[in-house]
Design a protein around this motif. Structure first.
Motif, PDB file in Angstrom:
ATOM      1  N   ALA A  28       0.819  -1.212   0.000  1.00 21.04           N
ATOM      2  CA  ALA A  28       0.000   0.000   0.000  1.00 21.04           C
ATOM      3  C   ALA A  28       0.854   1.262   0.000  1.00 21.04           C
ATOM      4  N   ALA A  29       1.979   1.234   0.681  1.00 19.89           N
ATOM      5  CA  ALA A  29       2.820   2.428   0.749  1.00 19.89           C
ATOM      6  C   ALA A  29       3.369   2.824  -0.614  1.00 19.89           C
ATOM      7  N   ALA A  30       3.458   1.847  -1.519  1.00 19.04           N
ATOM      8  CA  ALA A  30       3.990   2.156  -2.843  1.00 19.04           C
ATOM      9  C   ALA A  30       2.920   2.709  -3.776  1.00 19.04           C
ATOM     10  N   GLN A  31       1.679   2.561  -3.382  1.00 21.04           N
ATOM     11  CA  GLN A  31       0.599   3.066  -4.228  1.00 21.04           C
ATOM     12  C   GLN A  31       0.450   4.563  -4.012  1.00 21.04           C
ATOM     13  N   ASN A  32       0.101   5.269  -5.061  1.00 19.55           N
ATOM     14  CA  ASN A  32      -0.059   6.712  -4.963  1.00 19.55           C
ATOM     15  C   ASN A  32      -1.536   7.026  -4.790  1.00 19.55           C
ATOM     16  N   ARG A  33      -2.017   7.061  -3.570  1.00 20.84           N
ATOM     17  CA  ARG A  33      -3.422   7.337  -3.288  1.00 20.84           C
ATOM     18  C   ARG A  33      -3.592   8.842  -3.154  1.00 20.84           C
ATOM     19  N   GLN A  34      -4.344   9.417  -4.041  1.00 22.06           N
ATOM     20  CA  GLN A  34      -4.567  10.855  -4.008  1.00 22.06           C
ATOM     21  C   GLN A  34      -5.723  11.193  -3.074  1.00 22.06           C
ATOM     22  N   VAL A  35      -5.552  12.237  -2.322  1.00 24.50           N
ATOM     23  CA  VAL A  35      -6.589  12.786  -1.462  1.00 24.50           C
ATOM     24  C   VAL A  35      -6.722  14.245  -1.868  1.00 24.50           C
ATOM     25  N   PRO A  36      -7.773  14.580  -2.606  1.00 21.63           N
ATOM     26  CA  PRO A  36      -7.903  15.969  -3.056  1.00 21.63           C
ATOM     27  C   PRO A  36      -8.167  16.936  -1.903  1.00 21.63           C
ATOM     28  N   LEU A  37      -7.652  18.112  -2.056  1.00 20.92           N
ATOM     29  CA  LEU A  37      -7.910  19.238  -1.168  1.00 20.92           C
ATOM     30  C   LEU A  37      -9.050  20.011  -1.827  1.00 20.92           C
ATOM     31  N   VAL A  38     -10.201  20.094  -1.152  1.00 25.64           N
ATOM     32  CA  VAL A  38     -11.384  20.661  -1.801  1.00 25.64           C
ATOM     33  C   VAL A  38     -12.001  21.788  -0.979  1.00 25.64           C
ATOM     34  N   LYS A  39     -12.859  22.522  -1.629  1.00 32.66           N
ATOM     35  CA  LYS A  39     -13.629  23.588  -0.989  1.00 32.66           C
ATOM     36  C   LYS A  39     -15.064  23.103  -0.765  1.00 32.66           C
ATOM     37  N   LEU A  43     -18.031  19.443  -1.483  1.00 33.41           N
ATOM     38  CA  LEU A  43     -18.853  18.741  -0.502  1.00 33.41           C
ATOM     39  C   LEU A  43     -20.339  18.904  -0.817  1.00 33.41           C
ATOM     40  N   GLN A  44     -20.716  20.087  -1.282  1.00 38.46           N
ATOM     41  CA  GLN A  44     -22.129  20.348  -1.576  1.00 38.46           C
ATOM     42  C   GLN A  44     -22.661  19.464  -2.703  1.00 38.46           C
ATOM     43  N   LYS A  45     -21.784  18.955  -3.561  1.00 39.37           N
ATOM     44  CA  LYS A  45     -22.225  18.019  -4.600  1.00 39.37           C
ATOM     45  C   LYS A  45     -22.858  16.793  -3.972  1.00 39.37           C
ATOM     46  N   TYR A  46     -22.323  16.366  -2.842  1.00 42.88           N
ATOM     47  CA  TYR A  46     -22.884  15.216  -2.128  1.00 42.88           C
ATOM     48  C   TYR A  46     -24.097  15.638  -1.295  1.00 42.88           C
ATOM     49  N   LEU A  47     -23.980  16.778  -0.627  1.00 38.98           N
ATOM     50  CA  LEU A  47     -25.060  17.243   0.239  1.00 38.98           C
ATOM     51  C   LEU A  47     -26.334  17.551  -0.541  1.00 38.98           C
ATOM     52  N   ASN A  48     -26.184  18.017  -1.786  1.00 42.18           N
ATOM     53  CA  ASN A  48     -27.334  18.454  -2.579  1.00 42.18           C
ATOM     54  C   ASN A  48     -27.662  17.529  -3.744  1.00 42.18           C
ATOM     55  N   SER A  49     -27.053  16.375  -3.797  1.00 41.43           N
ATOM     56  CA  SER A  49     -27.268  15.457  -4.912  1.00 41.43           C
ATOM     57  C   SER A  49     -28.737  15.060  -5.030  1.00 41.43           C
ATOM     58  N   THR A  50     -29.231  15.000  -6.248  1.00 43.24           N
ATOM     59  CA  THR A  50     -30.614  14.577  -6.478  1.00 43.24           C
ATOM     60  C   THR A  50     -30.681  13.132  -6.981  1.00 43.24           C
ATOM     61  N   SER A  51     -29.556  12.449  -6.995  1.00 43.42           N
ATOM     62  CA  SER A  51     -29.563  11.039  -7.414  1.00 43.42           C
ATOM     63  C   SER A  51     -30.191  10.203  -6.301  1.00 43.42           C
ATOM     64  N   ASP A  52     -30.478   8.961  -6.605  1.00 44.53           N
ATOM     65  CA  ASP A  52     -31.044   8.066  -5.593  1.00 44.53           C
ATOM     66  C   ASP A  52     -29.927   7.308  -4.881  1.00 44.53           C
ATOM     67  N   THR A  53     -28.843   7.996  -4.624  1.00 45.66           N
ATOM     68  CA  THR A  53     -27.733   7.414  -3.874  1.00 45.66           C
ATOM     69  C   THR A  53     -27.799   7.914  -2.446  1.00 45.66           C
ATOM     70  N   THR A  54     -27.602   7.001  -1.516  1.00 41.34           N
ATOM     71  CA  THR A  54     -27.486   7.388  -0.119  1.00 41.34           C
ATOM     72  C   THR A  54     -26.011   7.634   0.152  1.00 41.34           C
ATOM     73  N   TYR A  55     -25.692   8.833   0.586  1.00 46.40           N
ATOM     74  CA  TYR A  55     -24.321   9.189   0.915  1.00 46.40           C
ATOM     75  C   TYR A  55     -24.138   9.073   2.424  1.00 46.40           C
ATOM     76  N   PHE A 117     -11.472  12.938   0.906  1.00 48.67           N
ATOM     77  CA  PHE A 117     -10.921  14.248   0.556  1.00 48.67           C
ATOM     78  C   PHE A 117     -10.753  15.077   1.820  1.00 48.67           C
ATOM     79  N   LEU A 118      -9.925  16.093   1.726  1.00 43.52           N
ATOM     80  CA  LEU A 118      -9.691  16.998   2.837  1.00 43.52           C
ATOM     81  C   LEU A 118     -10.428  18.297   2.543  1.00 43.52           C
ATOM     82  N   LEU A 119     -11.317  18.679   3.446  1.00 46.11           N
ATOM     83  CA  LEU A 119     -12.093  19.900   3.274  1.00 46.11           C
ATOM     84  C   LEU A 119     -11.258  21.091   3.736  1.00 46.11           C
ATOM     85  N   ASP A 120     -10.925  21.954   2.801  1.00 43.12           N
ATOM     86  CA  ASP A 120     -10.091  23.124   3.080  1.00 43.12           C
ATOM     87  C   ASP A 120     -10.977  24.352   3.263  1.00 43.12           C
ATOM     88  N   GLU A 121     -11.668  24.381   4.384  1.00 43.91           N
ATOM     89  CA  GLU A 121     -12.539  25.512   4.754  1.00 43.91           C
ATOM     90  C   GLU A 121     -12.270  25.807   6.222  1.00 43.91           C
TER      91      GLU A 121
END
Length: 176
Positions: A28-39, A43-55, A117-121
């Motif tokens: 696992a240490a050799a894998q490059n796992r990206q964790v985006p820094l986001v605004k 996050l609101q894409k998940y909070l306000n999603s109109t899909s039938d997905t449970t987040y 992801f890391l929330l940068d707020e």
């Protein structure tokens, strides 16, 4: 010893399979796992999603012991509901400056497979009510949301796997 063309081709093929096998079994240490820094907009894409997905959105940090203890429960839910309209999202509340030295190594070491992801707020007062007006800002905290079904549960405490499964099966009607 002379090699025929077919023997040579077989040895080359075997060598290629070995290389692919080694690449797929990297630690696992050799894998490059990206964790985006986001605004907040991300996050609101998940909070306000109109899909039938449970987040299942968990707010955590690398320095929070109860957060770390419950992370395997979220990973188990992600695995259990694979192929179903349930998505675990792990939102790191660490400082943005700690992304490269703390958060990404933590995610790699723990082999987290969920969306991370890391929330940068930094000003929590500017966005915390957007997640839930009852949230004091303490972590761990988890929001289960399915806007299409008008279902929303906010929990400001550590959760066991049984508690997560209970919410998903009884309140959100997701049976694995």
């Amino acid at each position: 010893m002379k090699y025929s063309a077919s023997m040579f081709a077989r040895r080359i093929l075997l060598f290629c399979f070995l290389l692919v096998g080694l690449a797929l079994n990297k630690p696992a240490a050799a894998q490059n796992r990206q964790v985006p820094l986001v605004k907040l907009a991300h996050l609101q894409k998940y909070l306000n999603s109109t899909s039938d997905t449970t987040y299942v959105i968990n707010f955590w940090a690398t320095w929070c012991k109860p957060c770390i203890e419950e992370l395997p429960n979220f990973e188990a839910v992600q695995k259990q509901y694979a192929g179903q309209p349930v998505q675990v999202v792990l939102v790191s509340m660490d400082f943005a400056k700690d992304l490269e030295k703390k958060v990404i190594p933590f995610v790699i070491r723990r082999q987290l497979k969920s969306t991370v992801f890391l929330l940068d707020e930094p000003d929590q007062n500017a966005w915390i009510d957007t997640v839930d007006p009852s949230w004091s800002g303490a972590i761990p905290a988890t929001l289960l949301v399915n806007n299409r079904r008008k279902q929303r549960i906010f929990l400001e405490k550590p959760l066991t796997l049984a508690q997560l499964q209970e919410h998903l099966t009884t309140k959100f009607s997701h049976n694995p």
